[in-house]
Design an enzyme around this catalytic site. Structure first.
Site, PDB file in Angstrom:
ATOM      1  N   ASP A  50       9.415 -29.162 -23.433  1.00 17.50           N
ATOM      2  CA  ASP A  50       8.449 -29.877 -24.456  1.00 17.50           C
ATOM      3  C   ASP A  50       9.632 -30.203 -25.735  1.00 17.50           C
ATOM      4  O   ASP A  50       9.706 -31.560 -25.650  1.00 17.50           O
ATOM      5  CB  ASP A  50       7.694 -29.548 -25.256  1.00 17.50           C
ATOM      6  CG  ASP A  50       6.040 -29.198 -24.445  1.00 17.50           C
ATOM      7  OD1 ASP A  50       6.578 -29.937 -24.038  1.00 17.50           O
ATOM      8  OD2 ASP A  50       5.606 -27.817 -24.814  1.00 17.50           O
TER       9      ASP A  50
ATOM     10  N   LYS B 219       0.329 -21.709 -23.461  1.00 15.92           N
ATOM     11  CA  LYS B 219       2.249 -22.011 -23.476  1.00 15.92           C
ATOM     12  C   LYS B 219       2.826 -20.568 -23.913  1.00 15.92           C
ATOM     13  O   LYS B 219       4.250 -20.366 -23.315  1.00 15.92           O
ATOM     14  CB  LYS B 219       2.733 -23.103 -24.727  1.00 15.92           C
ATOM     15  CG  LYS B 219       2.304 -23.935 -23.264  1.00 15.92           C
ATOM     16  CD  LYS B 219       3.157 -25.349 -24.516  1.00 15.92           C
ATOM     17  CE  LYS B 219       2.193 -26.470 -23.702  1.00 15.92           C
ATOM     18  NZ  LYS B 219       3.008 -28.253 -24.791  1.00 15.92           N
TER      19      LYS B 219
END
Ligand code: NAP
Length: 287
Positions: free
Chosen positions: A105, A69
């Site tokens: 997220d 990420k």
């Protein structure tokens, strides 16, 4: 593959734990989007090649998971404001050959915390285990939702310090703890929420079957939130239940962050019930 079929997929390593392919494929199929969602298991040394392949015209975009990420940022053409602030990307959109990074997220985490956990973070004290891509999204989401303080404990202390430094931009009290049971246990007595943002306990990972905290360290008054969703009942959640604490697993967040990714790729609202049922089925917990 038909000439008009599009593709999306998830980039991570390992990927055997992931139910994103089942969840997104079910949504594509339910809406009649001619697209296939693939699992693109990608070790570090293949990451740039994999990301470059997303520029092809048939690719809608990708999800990004453990451990890429943060590393993926440097390979993209553009970042939206949230991904830039967090320094982590979980969603890439292919806009005519330009790759744009987003992060869904934090929104997914907060929505699950409120709707499924019944917890409002305003003025509450949180402890995060981990300081990777997911922890960054969680920390900024909590800060922006008005959390009073965020403590961070991570195996690699420099990463926890870097996250605490970055949080100075959003004015929340921060503290960095050593990755040791004693200080973590002591601080937990002053916390309302603990979030496991590490991959400890994740199925098919190197620390499958392991809990980052033992029941004896967990006060009853703390909400224990594990971002790990496979297995649905993680070793940490088992320890928390043993301690008599309330728990929240990672499955609702998985669905909510996936819904937001899907909207970015297609501009359409996917059926959340279909996504949840597909994810549950892939996890073997039935619809
Ligand atoms: P990441 O960027 O690779 O970070 C992993 C974190 O776990 C780091 O803080 C790392 O510490 C820590 N860690 C890994 N193994 C450890 C061990 N044996 N002992 C102590 N710490 C360890 O991964 P991520 O993208 O943040 O994802 C983390 C977890 O959250 C994964 O399990 C992922 O599936 C889950 N997640 C779930 C959702 C959801 O929707 N439910 C969304 C996002 C992420 P170091 O810094 O020391 O390496």
């Amino acid at each position: 593959m038909s000439p008009t079929q599009r593709r999306a997929g998830i980039i991570g390593y390992p990927l055997r734990h992931s139910v994103s392919p089942a969840m997104h494929q079910a949504a594509f199929d339910a809406l009649g989007v001619g697209a296939r969602y693939e699992a693109w298991e990608t070790p570090y040394d293949r990451l740039s090649e994999r990301v470059a392949s997303l520029r092809k015209p048939d690719v809608l975009g990708a999800n990004v998971t453990v451990p890429h990420k943060e590393a993926v940022l440097a390979l993209l053409d553009e970042l939206d404001a949230e991904a830039r602030q967090l320094g982590a990307v979980n969603t890439i959109v292919n806009v005519g050959g330009r790759l744009v990074g987003h992060n869904t997220d934090g929104g997914g985490f907060l929505r699950a915390l409120r709707e499924d956990g019944g917890f409002d973070p305003q003025d509450r004290r949180a402890l995060l285990l981990g300081a990777g891509g997911a922890a960054r999204a969680v920390a900024f989401a909590l800060a922006e939702a008005g959390a009073r303080s965020i403590a961070i404990a991570n195996r690699t202390p420099g990463r926890a310090r870097a996250l605490a430094d970055d949080l100075a931009a959003v004015e929340v009290e921060t503290e960095v703890l050593p990755w040791e049971a004693e200080p973590i246990g002591a601080l937990l007595w002053y916390c309302d929420l603990v979030v496991n943002c590490t991959s400890i306990g994740m199925a098919h990972g190197p620390f499958e079957g392991v809990s980052p905290l033992a029941a004896g360290l967990i006060p009853k008054a703390v909400l224990v939130y594990d971002l790990v969703y496979n297995p649905p009942l993680t070793p940490l959640l088992e320890e928390a239940r043993r301690a008599g604490a309330r728990t929240l697993g990672g499955l609702p967040m998985l669905v909510y962050q996936g819904v937001a990714s899907f909207r970015l790729w297609t501009g359409r609202q996917p059926p959340e019930d279909v996504m949840l049922a597909a994810a549950r089925q892939a996890l073997g917990v039935g619809a």
